[in-house]
Design a protein around this motif. Sequence first.
Motif, PDB file in Angstrom:
ATOM      1  N   ARG A   1       5.962 -36.306 -39.535  1.00  0.00           N
ATOM      2  CA  ARG A   1       4.677 -36.317 -40.245  1.00  0.00           C
ATOM      3  C   ARG A   1       3.732 -37.179 -39.423  1.00  0.00           C
ATOM      4  NH1 ARG A   1       1.659 -38.544 -44.804  1.00  0.00           N
ATOM      5  NH2 ARG A   1       1.232 -36.892 -46.348  1.00  0.00           N
ATOM      6  N   ALA A   2       2.549 -36.676 -39.129  1.00  0.00           N
ATOM      7  CA  ALA A   2       1.612 -37.395 -38.256  1.00  0.00           C
ATOM      8  C   ALA A   2       1.205 -38.729 -38.862  1.00  0.00           C
ATOM      9  CB  ALA A   2       0.381 -36.535 -37.998  1.00  0.00           C
ATOM     10  N   ILE A   3       1.307 -39.788 -38.080  1.00  0.00           N
ATOM     11  CA  ILE A   3       0.861 -41.113 -38.526  1.00  0.00           C
ATOM     12  C   ILE A   3      -0.324 -41.596 -37.684  1.00  0.00           C
ATOM     13  CG2 ILE A   3       3.106 -41.775 -39.431  1.00  0.00           C
ATOM     14  CD1 ILE A   3       3.585 -43.363 -36.871  1.00  0.00           C
ATOM     15  N   ASP A   4      -0.627 -40.876 -36.605  1.00  0.00           N
ATOM     16  CA  ASP A   4      -1.790 -41.185 -35.761  1.00  0.00           C
ATOM     17  C   ASP A   4      -2.441 -39.873 -35.348  1.00  0.00           C
ATOM     18  OD1 ASP A   4      -1.584 -44.129 -35.432  1.00  0.00           O
ATOM     19  OD2 ASP A   4       0.322 -43.614 -34.454  1.00  0.00           O
TER      20      ASP A   4
ATOM     21  N   PRO B   1       0.374 -32.607 -40.208  1.00  0.00           N
ATOM     22  CA  PRO B   1      -0.297 -31.340 -39.932  1.00  0.00           C
ATOM     23  C   PRO B   1      -0.975 -31.349 -38.566  1.00  0.00           C
ATOM     24  CG  PRO B   1      -1.603 -32.640 -41.454  1.00  0.00           C
ATOM     25  CD  PRO B   1      -0.306 -33.360 -41.301  1.00  0.00           C
ATOM     26  N   ALA B   2      -1.127 -30.153 -38.028  1.00  0.00           N
ATOM     27  CA  ALA B   2      -1.762 -29.994 -36.719  1.00  0.00           C
ATOM     28  C   ALA B   2      -2.637 -28.753 -36.740  1.00  0.00           C
ATOM     29  CB  ALA B   2      -0.705 -29.896 -35.624  1.00  0.00           C
ATOM     30  N   ARG B   3      -3.660 -28.788 -35.903  1.00  0.00           N
ATOM     31  CA  ARG B   3      -4.596 -27.660 -35.823  1.00  0.00           C
ATOM     32  C   ARG B   3      -4.723 -27.190 -34.383  1.00  0.00           C
ATOM     33  NH1 ARG B   3      -8.821 -29.983 -37.693  1.00  0.00           N
ATOM     34  NH2 ARG B   3      -9.057 -28.995 -39.757  1.00  0.00           N
ATOM     35  N   VAL B   4      -4.797 -25.871 -34.205  1.00  0.00           N
ATOM     36  CA  VAL B   4      -5.061 -25.272 -32.896  1.00  0.00           C
ATOM     37  C   VAL B   4      -6.281 -24.375 -33.054  1.00  0.00           C
ATOM     38  CG1 VAL B   4      -4.213 -23.748 -31.068  1.00  0.00           C
ATOM     39  CG2 VAL B   4      -2.625 -25.311 -32.222  1.00  0.00           C
ATOM     40  N   ARG B   5      -7.310 -24.609 -32.233  1.00  0.00           N
ATOM     41  CA  ARG B   5      -8.505 -23.763 -32.294  1.00  0.00           C
ATOM     42  C   ARG B   5      -9.027 -23.529 -30.884  1.00  0.00           C
ATOM     43  NH1 ARG B   5     -12.657 -27.648 -35.492  1.00  0.00           N
ATOM     44  NH2 ARG B   5     -11.781 -26.312 -37.133  1.00  0.00           N
TER      45      ARG B   5
ATOM     46  N   ALA C   1      -3.458 -37.298 -38.861  1.00  0.00           N
ATOM     47  CA  ALA C   1      -2.768 -38.229 -39.761  1.00  0.00           C
ATOM     48  C   ALA C   1      -3.460 -38.221 -41.120  1.00  0.00           C
ATOM     49  CB  ALA C   1      -2.774 -39.625 -39.164  1.00  0.00           C
ATOM     50  N   LEU C   2      -2.725 -37.880 -42.166  1.00  0.00           N
ATOM     51  CA  LEU C   2      -3.290 -37.866 -43.511  1.00  0.00           C
ATOM     52  C   LEU C   2      -3.166 -39.211 -44.190  1.00  0.00           C
ATOM     53  CD1 LEU C   2      -1.993 -34.421 -44.847  1.00  0.00           C
ATOM     54  CD2 LEU C   2      -4.127 -34.955 -43.661  1.00  0.00           C
TER      55      LEU C   2
END
Length: 210
Positions: free
Chosen positions: A80-83, A185-189, A201-202
């Motif tokens: 899980r993203a922390i940064d 979570p991650a995003r690709v655009r 990071a949420l």
Amino acid sequence: MIRLPLVLTIALALPAAAQARDYGQQGAVFPVIERDLLEQIHSRLVAMEKSGETAKLNDQLKRRTAARVNRPDPVAGIARAIDDRSWSFDPTITLAADIRGAKGELIHAAGTTVNPLDSVVLRADLLFLDGDDAAQVAWALKQDRQAKLILISGAPLELMKARQRRFYFDQGGKLTERFGIRAVPARVRQQGRLLAVSEIALSAKKEPAR
């Protein structure tokens, strides 16, 4: 003088009785009885069918298949993203073989470098998330409605039914590995001829890697 081969000379020199002797029967002799392998398999299948074992195995297979479809194996090594972390990804590839059209015409020769984004546009963001994390699901559903929601863990069919959105699954972690994603979570655009990849990071709560 004709020289006979050594083995033949010795054989001719032996007494007739020494060359062929009947030693009689030494122990019990049984006929060779070996069932055909296919016959054995057929008999086994018939026995399984009569006992209901075949139906039981089929039922178990159906349940395992349904479970795998509804909840695929989670992608290993994704935390899980922390940064926040962002980078650019260049999708350019070098062709290992010629690319030809339906009529055999050469489209791209082997060794040519090709960027798929020159001919195909990524019209919607790709959002990678853990489907078992309510916060990540909520975040993803608040993003662009056209975004593709891709799970790295969770039950896509259950989420589709509950959220009325299509969810995909990164089977075998092929996409996350390709883009270098290590946390969600991650995003690709798309950004021109490159792809912008971001891990978001949420919260500051640290989660162990899967």
